[in-house]
Design an enzyme around this catalytic site. Structure first.
Site, PDB file in Angstrom:
ATOM      1  N   GLY A  60      22.553  18.976  35.893  1.00  0.00           N
ATOM      2  CA  GLY A  60      21.398  19.228  35.010  1.00  0.00           C
ATOM      3  C   GLY A  60      21.853  19.834  33.692  1.00  0.00           C
ATOM      4  N   HIS A  61      22.688  20.872  33.789  1.00  0.00           N
ATOM      5  CA  HIS A  61      23.207  21.499  32.566  1.00  0.00           C
ATOM      6  C   HIS A  61      24.022  20.489  31.743  1.00  0.00           C
ATOM      7  CE1 HIS A  61      23.052  25.116  35.368  1.00  0.00           C
ATOM      8  NE2 HIS A  61      22.301  25.520  34.370  1.00  0.00           N
TER       9      HIS A  61
HETATM   10  P1  AMP Z   1      19.748  28.082  33.882  1.00  0.00           P
HETATM   11  O1  AMP Z   1      21.245  28.156  33.889  1.00  0.00           O
HETATM   12  O2  AMP Z   1      19.150  27.851  35.228  1.00  0.00           O
HETATM   13  O3  AMP Z   1      19.128  29.211  33.109  1.00  0.00           O
HETATM   14  O4  AMP Z   1      19.395  26.766  33.082  1.00  0.00           O
HETATM   15  C1  AMP Z   1      19.894  26.552  31.778  1.00  0.00           C
HETATM   16  C2  AMP Z   1      19.211  25.341  31.188  1.00  0.00           C
HETATM   17  O5  AMP Z   1      19.466  24.208  32.003  1.00  0.00           O
HETATM   18  C3  AMP Z   1      17.690  25.511  31.113  1.00  0.00           C
HETATM   19  O6  AMP Z   1      17.231  24.953  29.896  1.00  0.00           O
HETATM   20  C4  AMP Z   1      17.220  24.704  32.300  1.00  0.00           C
HETATM   21  O7  AMP Z   1      15.908  24.197  32.153  1.00  0.00           O
HETATM   22  C5  AMP Z   1      18.239  23.584  32.311  1.00  0.00           C
HETATM   23  N1  AMP Z   1      18.290  22.962  33.634  1.00  0.00           N
HETATM   24  C6  AMP Z   1      18.451  23.586  34.825  1.00  0.00           C
HETATM   25  N2  AMP Z   1      18.393  22.696  35.840  1.00  0.00           N
HETATM   26  C7  AMP Z   1      18.179  21.483  35.264  1.00  0.00           C
HETATM   27  C8  AMP Z   1      18.010  20.164  35.775  1.00  0.00           C
HETATM   28  N3  AMP Z   1      18.042  19.910  37.086  1.00  0.00           N
HETATM   29  N4  AMP Z   1      17.812  19.163  34.903  1.00  0.00           N
HETATM   30  C9  AMP Z   1      17.778  19.405  33.561  1.00  0.00           C
HETATM   31  N5  AMP Z   1      17.925  20.627  33.020  1.00  0.00           N
HETATM   32  C10 AMP Z   1      18.117  21.654  33.854  1.00  0.00           C
END
Ligand code: AMP
Length: 282
Positions: A37-38
């Protein structure tokens, strides 16, 4: 090659040099433990900018006392490898003391009313903590564009609101949610799921399927359908299911017709998972 930077002064210098060279800079804020996702955000950032800075910072200000701050997965070496493969230019990974020398900031961004609903109701103060650190990162890095994932839909809504309300000079790009083969949204927290919980986690996107299949009726029917998709499963506890107007993030009124956003949060084997989907109501 991905350069690792840990200080505010050094990342400012790097971005200033890129600017002088006429290059467009994107920031992808993350909390690390990176996954596909990231990496989709990084890929998108590369499409819209010349220099991609990925921040990895587990933000203590967005965790409540009952949240999983100390347990939150950290894997900076793994992150560095993934970012090099993905073609990120800079990994900005400050220590907590670099960004928050006093542990927390005294002055904060308040997310407002929508910040107290849904995720914010279950996690009081969460979005104030998110927005405060996002604004700090935007000041520190000073990108032309910042990239977020639709997976955290309420966060996207509130970041957009902050950019508008506070005239933050940055463009916002949103990338759609990346999923496992069975539909589960990728998340750093999926690492907490044991085999049994991982099987049950499929029910979270299944609840969105159920809601969507009732979208030709109304929001109440969607909620009921989603609830019944989760009902009777020990180990899955629904935190909330909501159907909101994407423009306001308020629950839709009876008789609402048009594009709506269905949001779900559930605890699966003790791990909190969130997901969402756009649907057409009516
Ligand atoms: P986090 O590390 O969980 O704070 O996420 C960092 C960024 O990655 C945020 O903008 C999330 O929305 C994005 N993100 C997390 N999981 C996914 C995913 N499965 N698909 C797309 N973006 C994601």
């Amino acid at each position: 090659m991905t350069t690792t930077i840990t200080t505010v002064a050094a990342v400012r210098e790097q971005v200033a040099a890129a600017r002088v060279a006429g290059r467009r800079v994107a920031l992808v804020p993350t909390m690390g433990a990176l996954h596909e996702g990231h990496l989709a955000l990084v890929a998108h950032a590369r499409e819209v900018a010349d220099v991609v800075v990925v921040s990895v910072f587990v933000n203590p200000m967005q965790f409540g006392p009952k949240d999983d701050f100390t347990r939150y997965p950290r894997d900076l070496d793994g992150d560095r490898g993934l970012l090099a493969e993905a073609g990120a230019d800079v990994l900005f990974a400050p220590e907590a003391t670099e960004l928050l020398p006093d542990g927390r900031t005294q002055v904060r961004v308040t997310a407002g009313q929508i910040g107290d609903t849904l995720e914010g109701r279950v996690r009081p103060g969460h979005f104030d903590g998110v927005l405060t650190i996002v604004l700090k990162l935007l000041h520190v890095v000073g990108p032309d564009v910042v990239v977020f994932g639709q997976k955290d839909a309420q966060q996207v809504f509130l970041v957009r609101r902050m950019i508008r309300d506070l005239d933050v000079p940055v463009g916002l790009e949103v990338v759609q949610t990346i999923r496992e083969d069975d539909g589960l949204a990728r998340s750093s927290r999926n690492r907490y799921l044991d085999a049994g919980a991982r099987r049950l986690a499929r029910l979270v996107p299944a609840a969105l399927d159920a809601a969507e299949s009732a979208a030709d009726r109304d929001a109440d029917a969607m909620t009921a359908a989603a609830q019944s998709a989760l009902a009777g499963e020990d180990g899955v506890v629904l935190d909330y299911l909501a159907v909101v107007d994407p423009a306001t993030f308020r629950p839709v009124d009876d008789g609402y017709r048009g594009r709506a956003l269905v949001l779900v949060a559930a605890r699966v084997g003790g791990t909190r998972l969130i997901d969402n989907r756009f649907v057409h109501l009516g």
